[in-house]
Structure formats: C-alpha cells, structure tokens
Design a protein around this motif. Structure first.
Motif, PDB file in Angstrom:
ATOM      1  N   GLN A 184       0.889  -1.320  -0.122  1.00  0.00           N
ATOM      2  CA  GLN A 184      -0.029   0.104  -0.004  1.00  0.00           C
ATOM      3  C   GLN A 184       0.802   1.293  -0.033  1.00  0.00           C
ATOM      4  N   ASP A 185       2.163   1.117   0.775  1.00  0.00           N
ATOM      5  CA  ASP A 185       2.980   2.537   0.833  1.00  0.00           C
ATOM      6  C   ASP A 185       3.430   2.772  -0.479  1.00  0.00           C
ATOM      7  N   LEU A 186       3.947   1.506  -1.130  1.00  0.00           N
ATOM      8  CA  LEU A 186       4.584   1.448  -2.480  1.00  0.00           C
ATOM      9  C   LEU A 186       3.492   2.225  -3.580  1.00  0.00           C
ATOM     10  N   ILE A 187       2.404   1.688  -3.625  1.00  0.00           N
ATOM     11  CA  ILE A 187       1.405   2.153  -4.660  1.00  0.00           C
ATOM     12  C   ILE A 187       1.241   3.837  -4.380  1.00  0.00           C
ATOM     13  N   GLU A 188       1.007   4.097  -2.924  1.00  0.00           N
ATOM     14  CA  GLU A 188       0.778   5.391  -2.556  1.00  0.00           C
ATOM     15  C   GLU A 188       1.964   6.318  -3.012  1.00  0.00           C
ATOM     16  N   ALA A 189       3.215   5.910  -2.859  1.00  0.00           N
ATOM     17  CA  ALA A 189       4.157   6.576  -3.502  1.00  0.00           C
ATOM     18  C   ALA A 189       4.310   6.819  -4.995  1.00  0.00           C
ATOM     19  N   ILE A 190       4.010   5.921  -5.721  1.00  0.00           N
ATOM     20  CA  ILE A 190       3.659   5.855  -7.068  1.00  0.00           C
ATOM     21  C   ILE A 190       2.563   6.796  -7.524  1.00  0.00           C
ATOM     22  N   LEU A 191       1.629   6.678  -6.986  1.00  0.00           N
ATOM     23  CA  LEU A 191       0.564   7.661  -7.292  1.00  0.00           C
ATOM     24  C   LEU A 191       0.814   9.253  -6.895  1.00  0.00           C
ATOM     25  N   ALA A 192       1.439   9.309  -5.726  1.00  0.00           N
ATOM     26  CA  ALA A 192       2.035  10.653  -5.391  1.00  0.00           C
ATOM     27  C   ALA A 192       2.966  11.160  -6.313  1.00  0.00           C
TER      28      ALA A 192
ATOM     29  N   LEU B 209       3.034  10.332  -9.554  1.00  0.00           N
ATOM     30  CA  LEU B 209       2.200  10.683 -10.711  1.00  0.00           C
ATOM     31  C   LEU B 209       1.257  12.031 -10.667  1.00  0.00           C
ATOM     32  N   GLY B 210       1.240  12.466  -9.357  1.00  0.00           N
ATOM     33  CA  GLY B 210       0.393  13.814  -9.114  1.00  0.00           C
ATOM     34  C   GLY B 210      -1.017  13.397  -8.686  1.00  0.00           C
ATOM     35  N   HIS B 211      -1.206  12.197  -8.031  1.00  0.00           N
ATOM     36  CA  HIS B 211      -2.438  11.837  -7.543  1.00  0.00           C
ATOM     37  C   HIS B 211      -2.518  12.103  -6.095  1.00  0.00           C
ATOM     38  N   LYS B 212      -3.646  12.615  -5.408  1.00  0.00           N
ATOM     39  CA  LYS B 212      -3.818  12.610  -4.092  1.00  0.00           C
ATOM     40  C   LYS B 212      -3.592  11.306  -3.480  1.00  0.00           C
ATOM     41  N   SER B 213      -3.510  11.216  -2.048  1.00  0.00           N
ATOM     42  CA  SER B 213      -3.161  10.205  -1.257  1.00  0.00           C
ATOM     43  C   SER B 213      -4.524   9.568  -1.227  1.00  0.00           C
TER      44      SER B 213
END
Length: 96
Positions: free
Chosen positions: A12-20, A22-26
């Motif tokens: 989950q932390d890895l996915i959130e880091a990738i999304l961040a 790419l400019g997506h919110k948490s």
C-alpha cells in the motif's frame, strides 16, 4: 524495513508513493470521528487519527456533549471510551 509492517502495508505504501509521484492525491482519507477518551484526571475529545486532544473536560458527559457538536457538524461518529480504554458506545451522525 520495519519488522512490524506487513507485506500488505508495504505494498500500500509503494502504491501511494507511485500515485504521489504521478500527481494523484493520497488514497488515505482522514475522518472527523470524535473519540471521548480518559485524559489525566478527566476526559478529552480527540479527533480520530490525531495525537493531540481537541478539548479536555472534568466530566465525561461534558466531553460527550462537545464531541456530539463536532460530529454533527462533520457528519461523523462519536466513539465513547471507558476509563479502561475500551469502547463503551458509538453514536453515528453520518449520512446514510
């Protein structure tokens, strides 16, 4: 790597880091649920997820009243704890 983190939490932390990146919110959403908890020689209201207290009171009933005002304002829940820390009651003011 912390021994306390599970593989699911790490993923989950890895996915959130990738999304961040790419400019997506948490993906974690903060709640406005209010907890009435024992505090020093009285009671306190604390927003879920916060370390700091919102307000402190001599009586549990006063703390519950304050928590209800906040919960109604944000369509949240009031979680009332016992002196031992366990949950005594939950009152929901959320939209259904």
């Amino acid at each position: 790597m912390s021994k306390n983190k599970t593989w699911m939490q790490l993923l989950q932390d890895l996915i959130e880091a990738i999304l961040a990146a790419l400019g997506h919110k948490s993906t974690k959403k903060r709640t406005w649920h209010q907890h009435v908890v024992p505090y020093e020689n009285g009671w306190a209201v604390r927003r879920e997820g916060n370390k700091r207290i919102t307000s402190k009171h001599r009586k549990q009933t006063t703390a519950i009243r304050r928590a209800k005002v906040l919960a109604k304002r944000y369509d949240a829940d009031v979680i009332i704890h016992r002196e031992t820390g366990g949950i005594r009651d939950r009152i929901s003011y959320g939209k259904h």
